[in-house]
Design an enzyme around this catalytic site. Structure first.
Site, short mmCIF file in Angstrom:
data_model
loop_
_atom_site.label_atom_id
_atom_site.label_comp_id
_atom_site.label_asym_id
_atom_site.label_seq_id
_atom_site.Cartn_x
_atom_site.Cartn_y
_atom_site.Cartn_z
N HIS A 1 -3.99 3.20 -2.03
CA HIS A 1 -3.74 1.91 -1.39
C HIS A 1 -3.87 2.06 0.12
O HIS A 1 -4.12 3.13 0.65
CB HIS A 1 -2.37 1.34 -1.78
CG HIS A 1 -1.19 1.85 -1.01
ND1 HIS A 1 -0.07 1.11 -0.75
CD2 HIS A 1 -0.99 3.06 -0.42
CE1 HIS A 1 0.79 1.82 -0.05
NE2 HIS A 1 0.27 2.99 0.17
N CYS B 1 -0.68 4.48 7.60
CA CYS B 1 -0.72 3.78 6.30
C CYS B 1 -1.83 2.73 6.26
O CYS B 1 -2.11 2.16 5.21
CB CYS B 1 0.62 3.11 5.99
SG CYS B 1 1.97 4.28 5.90
N HIS C 1 -5.15 6.03 1.28
CA HIS C 1 -4.39 7.22 0.93
C HIS C 1 -3.75 6.89 -0.42
O HIS C 1 -4.06 5.85 -1.01
CB HIS C 1 -3.36 7.57 2.03
CG HIS C 1 -2.30 6.55 2.20
ND1 HIS C 1 -2.51 5.35 2.85
CD2 HIS C 1 -1.00 6.51 1.79
CE1 HIS C 1 -1.40 4.64 2.84
NE2 HIS C 1 -0.46 5.32 2.19
N HIS D 1 -0.53 7.78 -3.70
CA HIS D 1 0.81 8.24 -4.08
C HIS D 1 0.91 8.48 -5.58
O HIS D 1 0.17 7.90 -6.37
CB HIS D 1 1.86 7.19 -3.69
CG HIS D 1 1.96 6.92 -2.23
ND1 HIS D 1 2.45 7.84 -1.34
CD2 HIS D 1 1.60 5.84 -1.48
CE1 HIS D 1 2.41 7.33 -0.11
NE2 HIS D 1 1.89 6.13 -0.17
N ASP E 1 -2.81 2.67 -12.97
CA ASP E 1 -2.94 4.13 -12.93
C ASP E 1 -4.38 4.55 -12.57
O ASP E 1 -5.34 4.08 -13.18
CB ASP E 1 -2.56 4.74 -14.28
CG ASP E 1 -2.52 6.25 -14.21
OD1 ASP E 1 -2.11 6.79 -13.17
OD2 ASP E 1 -2.91 6.91 -15.20
N HIS E 2 -4.49 5.45 -11.59
CA HIS E 2 -5.79 5.92 -11.11
C HIS E 2 -6.64 4.76 -10.60
O HIS E 2 -7.87 4.79 -10.70
CB HIS E 2 -6.53 6.73 -12.19
CG HIS E 2 -6.00 8.12 -12.33
ND1 HIS E 2 -4.79 8.38 -12.94
CD2 HIS E 2 -6.48 9.33 -11.92
CE1 HIS E 2 -4.57 9.69 -12.91
NE2 HIS E 2 -5.57 10.28 -12.29
N GLU F 1 7.77 5.35 -3.83
CA GLU F 1 6.43 5.60 -3.28
C GLU F 1 6.28 7.10 -3.04
O GLU F 1 5.22 7.68 -3.27
CB GLU F 1 6.28 4.85 -1.95
CG GLU F 1 4.86 4.82 -1.46
CD GLU F 1 4.74 4.11 -0.12
OE1 GLU F 1 4.26 2.97 -0.09
OE2 GLU F 1 5.13 4.71 0.91
#
Lengths: 141, 141, 141, 141, 141, 141
Positions: F14, F33, F39, F41, F79-80, F129
């Site tokens: 994100h 950010c 980047h 998480h 996810d992913h 996060e």
């Protein structure tokens, strides 16, 4: 080879200080860890025994016995204590994580080897000073 | 209501001792936590701010600012320090986990409320003395 | 032999993709890890130095210095970055956990060996991609 | 050498009991772990494969394939099961942590070696019975 | 209001089964948790007391006393036991995590309230069945 | 009142970016950010349902059903994936932890309430996060 590990924890105060050196050297070398008013940690210790399981029990070592040895040699003398002042076997030892895990290993060695299964021995001691810093003494590796 | 939490940690020495009471009372009441040679902990602090996210940023509070406030009020004065002797705002406070989290809350309150989004406020401070013992101060609950 | 470990963490995006292969091969081989819009992780790195403690300090390595080396070579270039696009020393490397820990080891090797105690050396780098998946590069083992 | 590890977990009941010995011997040897009404654990297993990454994929082993092998040999037969009564390949095995990790290793060996990259092999199986007690089988060490 | 929490753990076997219903209903409702050969868990319990610290001690409750109450009511009767068969106060209770934390709360209530500081009371019991599943009973909320 | 929680996790990329504002504002406000190359998480989500256990099952909610709802609404779409580009229900949402946990709550609300025991409802969504930063949406509190 099978490795069996038991974890325990204790809380203690300490400071890093080499009495053979000047105060300046100590402050420069150890920084905030040299604070004369002490600081402290929740130490976590992991004790590992290596060997072959006894065929009758499936045990490399009875973890109840290992727990008692850790209590006798580590938790009872060190928990809620000052590692520089109050632990007889640490007299003269700079209590860095590296030095502590080596001395702890030596303290427990003969008791562990005596109760471990035949051809099983104390293998290593790992000590976490914080979640981010840890040391391990493993003389055979 | 949205709650945002930032976690941090510091290492310190302390002892539980009430100077208005006798040594006998202190030993009987606090046991090994009363050790005059100190013991210590890896403290973990969780600071929670409650409110509504700012529509432009999606933030209840900028966690970078919250991190700085925790550093200024908690980490810098307490890390690698003796909580009984070296932290000015803890003078006269018995450093139980309960008392510490209340004082830490009060120390950070105005700075947090100033930088949080409109209608967001410091909500609670949780302090872990060990992984097994923790306290939380939450005046609104 | 004593092993000293320092843990750190960073957050990054990446994808698994071999540019010498077809898109079909990449999708079939890497599945959801090949997503062209990237995904990401909270990476945790553990850097281990092995040797003998310096008798004056009790240190295999000053962990403050090790922290700075990890910051310089790993955290500063990788944190909140895209590992495929933005880290010069990862150019041409498929950023699998295996490859990352080997390259991270090589990046830090000379700096670590220079500041470690005499006869202490960088020993291994372990990298957690998630809590469930991790790799360790340990050339001496 | 690069080591890649995949973690998984399952919940099971068991008791420590050697049927070739008397009830007295069993109670004395295994204590509360011998309870005829069973007790149980959240087991955590870590499976490690060692080798060289495949140059095309950067993988020592595809962790998706490793996950499936762990599921087939460990999770499906053991999860929410009684380890003494319901797992065919544990018949006749005293389910100590030591014995379990050795048998789990042998169960997975050929499947893992078949899908790992060339010159990569199953290296070790670590099994946590609790957060404080774990064993590791590592035949090459 | 300050909340103080103490964590403990025990290992036990259980099954989810409602004896007033058919085997078919039980299997369909509880699935693998209904296994007649039992399964088990490493349970983690967190017991929270809420109130005002005693001014002499800084304690909402002496955590040493709370530890003993948890040992007496939870650890001693449940550790290495079968929760369906061997715990008198769980007779007739389906041992879901929800039901367990409610019964545990009621077991400890009067002992905790008796030793807590004036105007402090047992506030909640949280029970982790696994790291991923937990329940909390908090009658005042 | 009993609270039951189920934990799950997903990995995603994100960036924090408000398209209605200038690039300068975004960089100044969100710092690293805001990286246009993204980047990522390892997100951990905890979903809590509050109510009274069903007397036949002892369940506030069947955690197997809750797991499926989390998979359908959170894991499968996120996810992913890239949270800014690939999740339809996040279109136009700045993916701060605060905003994400509110939207996740609203996504799951009706499905959870439908399968929960009578008078049990979705209560809160907590999203980590990183291990150090988390948010919780709890509209009833």
């Amino acid at each position: 080879m099978i490795y069996v590990t038991r974890k325990a924890h204790f809380n203690a105060s300490h400071r890093l200080h080499n009495p053979d050196k000047s105060d300046d050297w100590n402050l420069k070398t150890f920084g905030k860890c040299n604070n004369p008013n002490w600081h402290g940690h929740n130490y976590v210790i992991e004790v590992t025994v290596a060997g072959t399981p006894d065929p009758d029990t499936g045990y490399v070592i009875d973890l109840g016995l290992l727990k008692r040895i850790i209590k006798k040699h580590i938790i009872d003398p060190c928990d809620h204590k000052n590692l520089n002042l109050e632990v007889p076997y640490l007299k003269g030892v700079i209590p860095s994580t590296e030095n502590l895990c080596k001395v702890f290993f030596e303290q427990m060695k003969s008791d562990v080897d005596e109760v471990a299964s035949s051809n099983s021995k104390l293998y290593s001691v790992r000590l976490y000073e914080t979640e981010r810093n840890f040391a391990e003494y493993c003389p055979k590796s």
